[in-house]
Design an enzyme around this catalytic site. Sequence first.
Site, PDB file in Angstrom:
ATOM      1  N   ARG A 181       0.942  -1.180   0.123  1.00  0.00           N
ATOM      2  CA  ARG A 181       0.019   0.148   0.127  1.00  0.00           C
ATOM      3  C   ARG A 181       1.398   1.047  -0.127  1.00  0.00           C
ATOM      4  O   ARG A 181       1.639   1.061   0.950  1.00  0.00           O
ATOM      5  CB  ARG A 181      -0.876   0.150   1.364  1.00  0.00           C
ATOM      6  CG  ARG A 181      -2.069   0.772   1.140  1.00  0.00           C
ATOM      7  CD  ARG A 181      -2.993   1.381   2.684  1.00  0.00           C
ATOM      8  NE  ARG A 181      -3.857   2.610   2.383  1.00  0.00           N
ATOM      9  CZ  ARG A 181      -3.974   3.170   3.491  1.00  0.00           C
ATOM     10  NH1 ARG A 181      -3.597   2.983   4.690  1.00  0.00           N
ATOM     11  NH2 ARG A 181      -4.253   4.585   3.473  1.00  0.00           N
ATOM     12  N   HIS A 182       0.250   2.547  -0.780  1.00  0.00           N
ATOM     13  CA  HIS A 182       1.364   3.188  -1.088  1.00  0.00           C
ATOM     14  C   HIS A 182       1.421   3.810   0.111  1.00  0.00           C
ATOM     15  O   HIS A 182       0.802   3.816   1.498  1.00  0.00           O
ATOM     16  CB  HIS A 182       0.594   4.391  -1.658  1.00  0.00           C
ATOM     17  CG  HIS A 182      -0.041   5.032  -1.213  1.00  0.00           C
ATOM     18  ND1 HIS A 182      -0.767   5.938  -0.041  1.00  0.00           N
ATOM     19  CD2 HIS A 182      -2.156   4.559  -1.555  1.00  0.00           C
ATOM     20  CE1 HIS A 182      -2.210   5.518   0.722  1.00  0.00           C
ATOM     21  NE2 HIS A 182      -2.241   5.228  -0.765  1.00  0.00           N
ATOM     22  N   ARG A 218       0.284   8.920  -5.644  1.00  0.00           N
ATOM     23  CA  ARG A 218       0.836   8.180  -3.721  1.00  0.00           C
ATOM     24  C   ARG A 218       1.208   7.152  -4.004  1.00  0.00           C
ATOM     25  O   ARG A 218       2.240   6.741  -3.228  1.00  0.00           O
ATOM     26  CB  ARG A 218      -0.053   8.501  -3.629  1.00  0.00           C
ATOM     27  CG  ARG A 218      -1.304   7.755  -3.235  1.00  0.00           C
ATOM     28  CD  ARG A 218      -2.774   8.214  -2.381  1.00  0.00           C
ATOM     29  NE  ARG A 218      -3.900   7.615  -2.609  1.00  0.00           N
ATOM     30  CZ  ARG A 218      -4.609   7.590  -3.653  1.00  0.00           C
ATOM     31  NH1 ARG A 218      -4.926   8.912  -4.486  1.00  0.00           N
ATOM     32  NH2 ARG A 218      -5.673   7.388  -3.381  1.00  0.00           N
ATOM     33  N   HIS A 255      -3.419   0.545  -3.475  1.00  0.00           N
ATOM     34  CA  HIS A 255      -4.161   0.850  -2.327  1.00  0.00           C
ATOM     35  C   HIS A 255      -4.635   0.052  -1.207  1.00  0.00           C
ATOM     36  O   HIS A 255      -5.452  -0.803  -1.839  1.00  0.00           O
ATOM     37  CB  HIS A 255      -5.123   1.712  -3.316  1.00  0.00           C
ATOM     38  CG  HIS A 255      -4.557   2.651  -4.375  1.00  0.00           C
ATOM     39  ND1 HIS A 255      -4.583   4.225  -3.989  1.00  0.00           N
ATOM     40  CD2 HIS A 255      -4.041   2.745  -5.523  1.00  0.00           C
ATOM     41  CE1 HIS A 255      -3.329   5.042  -4.727  1.00  0.00           C
ATOM     42  NE2 HIS A 255      -3.958   3.488  -6.535  1.00  0.00           N
ATOM     43  N   GLU A 288      -6.718   2.807  -7.409  1.00  0.00           N
ATOM     44  CA  GLU A 288      -7.980   2.414  -5.604  1.00  0.00           C
ATOM     45  C   GLU A 288      -9.471   2.842  -6.401  1.00  0.00           C
ATOM     46  O   GLU A 288      -9.826   3.806  -6.900  1.00  0.00           O
ATOM     47  CB  GLU A 288      -7.444   3.851  -5.519  1.00  0.00           C
ATOM     48  CG  GLU A 288      -8.678   3.960  -3.496  1.00  0.00           C
ATOM     49  CD  GLU A 288      -8.040   2.683  -3.010  1.00  0.00           C
ATOM     50  OE1 GLU A 288      -8.139   1.691  -3.479  1.00  0.00           O
ATOM     51  OE2 GLU A 288      -7.851   2.344  -1.696  1.00  0.00           O
ATOM     52  N   ASN A 293      -5.003  10.675   4.260  1.00  0.00           N
ATOM     53  CA  ASN A 293      -4.951   9.800   4.714  1.00  0.00           C
ATOM     54  C   ASN A 293      -4.497  10.087   6.748  1.00  0.00           C
ATOM     55  O   ASN A 293      -5.668   9.821   7.203  1.00  0.00           O
ATOM     56  CB  ASN A 293      -3.703   8.739   4.441  1.00  0.00           C
ATOM     57  CG  ASN A 293      -3.105   8.287   3.443  1.00  0.00           C
ATOM     58  OD1 ASN A 293      -3.039   7.661   2.915  1.00  0.00           O
ATOM     59  ND2 ASN A 293      -5.570   7.317   3.248  1.00  0.00           N
ATOM     60  N   GLN A 318      -9.834   8.919  -0.169  1.00  0.00           N
ATOM     61  CA  GLN A 318      -9.116   9.300  -1.197  1.00  0.00           C
ATOM     62  C   GLN A 318      -9.968   9.215  -2.745  1.00  0.00           C
ATOM     63  O   GLN A 318      -9.734   9.866  -3.688  1.00  0.00           O
ATOM     64  CB  GLN A 318      -7.681   9.270  -1.271  1.00  0.00           C
ATOM     65  CG  GLN A 318      -6.868  10.100  -0.129  1.00  0.00           C
ATOM     66  CD  GLN A 318      -5.874   9.296   0.047  1.00  0.00           C
ATOM     67  OE1 GLN A 318      -5.073  10.274  -0.654  1.00  0.00           O
ATOM     68  NE2 GLN A 318      -4.923   8.325   0.306  1.00  0.00           N
TER      69      GLN A 318
END
Length: 196
Positions: free
Chosen positions: A10-11, A60, A142, A84, A17, A23
Amino acid sequence: MALTEICMIRHGETNWNKEKRIQGNTDIPLNETGKSQAEVCCAAAKQFEPTVLITSPLARAKVTAEIINKDLRLPLHEMKAFVERSYGDAEGMTIEDRNRYFPDREDIPNVETFEDLKQRGLKGLEEVCERYPDERVLIVSHGALINSLLSVISKGELGTGITFLQNTSITKFAHENGEWRVIDYNNTDHLAAVNE
């Protein structure tokens, strides 16, 4: 038969966040913490010994992948399949507001359905296995997308609504003889230095 190993990261963290904002497809950059998380993720990514590196096109994820790739020096491939989930009209809202205005999460205007998300992610993984049999593939993506895959592959034991994936957590899958299995999920051992 081919064995394809997939390591999904995951970024790193973004300000949204941090603020617990949704997002989705909104392209929010990494913050400084997110960049530090990606830096410490390098060693863990290297241990996996990837031969292929793929990223979601959103900044991201892409910047997280670029930071991780400093040592790996692999060609970086973008795949829209790993973008995402689109949260439609809820994007930009805090989770609190989303729950207030849209108590039924599947009833948000313009949201990508959970079913569509799972199908898109799985199709992406299948494409990766066809394209890179017997490879070790690192994918930066994501939370909701990775969780949807965990749901499918674990047959509902893990994933959406059950597992919260931390920023730059590592989740691993293996595909062998046409079967998927979960090897590890939400592994954050590498983050101890950043999170102290």
